[in-house]
Design a protein around this motif. Structure first.
Motif, PDB file in Angstrom:
ATOM      1  N   ALA A   1       0.829  -1.211   0.000  1.00  0.00           N
ATOM      2  CA  ALA A   1       0.000   0.000   0.000  1.00  0.00           C
ATOM      3  C   ALA A   1       0.864   1.261   0.000  1.00  0.00           C
ATOM      4  CB  ALA A   1      -0.941   0.007   1.198  1.00  0.00           C
ATOM      5  N   ARG A   2       2.062   1.188   0.516  1.00  0.00           N
ATOM      6  CA  ARG A   2       3.032   2.296   0.498  1.00  0.00           C
ATOM      7  C   ARG A   2       2.414   3.683   0.609  1.00  0.00           C
ATOM      8  NH1 ARG A   2       6.859  -0.904   1.295  1.00  0.00           N
ATOM      9  NH2 ARG A   2       7.876  -2.021  -0.392  1.00  0.00           N
ATOM     10  N   GLY A   3       2.019   4.059   1.793  1.00  0.00           N
ATOM     11  CA  GLY A   3       1.511   5.405   2.009  1.00  0.00           C
ATOM     12  C   GLY A   3       0.007   5.541   1.862  1.00  0.00           C
ATOM     13  N   ASN A   4      -0.663   4.516   1.377  1.00  0.00           N
ATOM     14  CA  ASN A   4      -2.119   4.535   1.249  1.00  0.00           C
ATOM     15  C   ASN A   4      -2.677   3.763   2.439  1.00  0.00           C
ATOM     16  OD1 ASN A   4      -4.817   4.066   0.635  1.00  0.00           O
ATOM     17  ND2 ASN A   4      -4.442   3.868  -1.558  1.00  0.00           N
ATOM     18  N   ALA A   5      -2.894   4.476   3.543  1.00  0.00           N
ATOM     19  CA  ALA A   5      -3.306   3.842   4.795  1.00  0.00           C
ATOM     20  C   ALA A   5      -4.625   3.093   4.642  1.00  0.00           C
ATOM     21  CB  ALA A   5      -3.406   4.879   5.902  1.00  0.00           C
ATOM     22  N   GLU A   6      -5.562   3.668   3.919  1.00  0.00           N
ATOM     23  CA  GLU A   6      -6.868   3.018   3.754  1.00  0.00           C
ATOM     24  C   GLU A   6      -6.710   1.647   3.104  1.00  0.00           C
ATOM     25  OE1 GLU A   6     -10.848   3.784   1.151  1.00  0.00           O
ATOM     26  OE2 GLU A   6     -10.074   5.505   2.287  1.00  0.00           O
ATOM     27  N   ARG A   7      -5.925   1.593   2.043  1.00  0.00           N
ATOM     28  CA  ARG A   7      -5.703   0.321   1.349  1.00  0.00           C
ATOM     29  C   ARG A   7      -4.937  -0.663   2.223  1.00  0.00           C
ATOM     30  NH1 ARG A   7      -1.964   0.283  -3.352  1.00  0.00           N
ATOM     31  NH2 ARG A   7      -1.370  -1.870  -3.278  1.00  0.00           N
ATOM     32  N   GLY A   8      -3.974  -0.151   2.985  1.00  0.00           N
ATOM     33  CA  GLY A   8      -3.196  -1.012   3.877  1.00  0.00           C
ATOM     34  C   GLY A   8      -4.046  -1.621   4.976  1.00  0.00           C
TER      35      GLY A   8
ATOM     36  N   GLU B   1      -7.291  -2.011   4.917  1.00  0.00           N
ATOM     37  CA  GLU B   1      -8.225  -2.928   4.261  1.00  0.00           C
ATOM     38  C   GLU B   1      -7.565  -4.282   4.003  1.00  0.00           C
ATOM     39  OE1 GLU B   1     -10.372  -3.245  -0.062  1.00  0.00           O
ATOM     40  OE2 GLU B   1     -10.253  -1.274   0.858  1.00  0.00           O
ATOM     41  N   THR B   2      -6.321  -4.266   3.556  1.00  0.00           N
ATOM     42  CA  THR B   2      -5.584  -5.502   3.295  1.00  0.00           C
ATOM     43  C   THR B   2      -5.374  -6.296   4.578  1.00  0.00           C
ATOM     44  OG1 THR B   2      -4.462  -4.492   1.407  1.00  0.00           O
ATOM     45  CG2 THR B   2      -3.419  -6.438   2.368  1.00  0.00           C
TER      46      THR B   2
END
Length: 84
Positions: free
Chosen positions: A23-30, A32-33
């Motif tokens: 996700a590298r900097g995309n907290a929402e995506r991280g 969620e994962t």
């Protein structure tokens, strides 16, 4: 992990969350994962899909509203998400 779960006192599971690094900097995506990984592993190891069911219905709404949880009131977020 299996021994602890078999004793009946604890429910143990394992989830590898290394995929969240992508996700590298995309907290929402991280987040969620990570949540998806934990839910699927609980289902796999403990044969309990309650967490996944919650995550993919109500939990997703709560997670999207969280942002930086430290700056939010959890009870207020749950009310907005219509969660009792």
């Amino acid at each position: 992990m299996h021994e602890l779960s078999q004793e009946g006192k604890y429910a143990c599971s394992y989830a590898n969350i290394e995929a969240a690094q992508a996700a590298r900097g995309n907290a929402e995506r991280g987040v969620e994962t990570i949540c998806s990984s934990v839910a699927s592993q609980v289902d796999l190891y403990l044969k309990q899909n309650m967490l996944a069911t919650w995550l993919y219905s109500t939990g997703t709404k709560v997670a999207l509203m969280c942002g930086d949880v430290s700056t939010h009131n959890f009870d207020e977020m749950m009310l907005k998400a219509n969660v009792s």
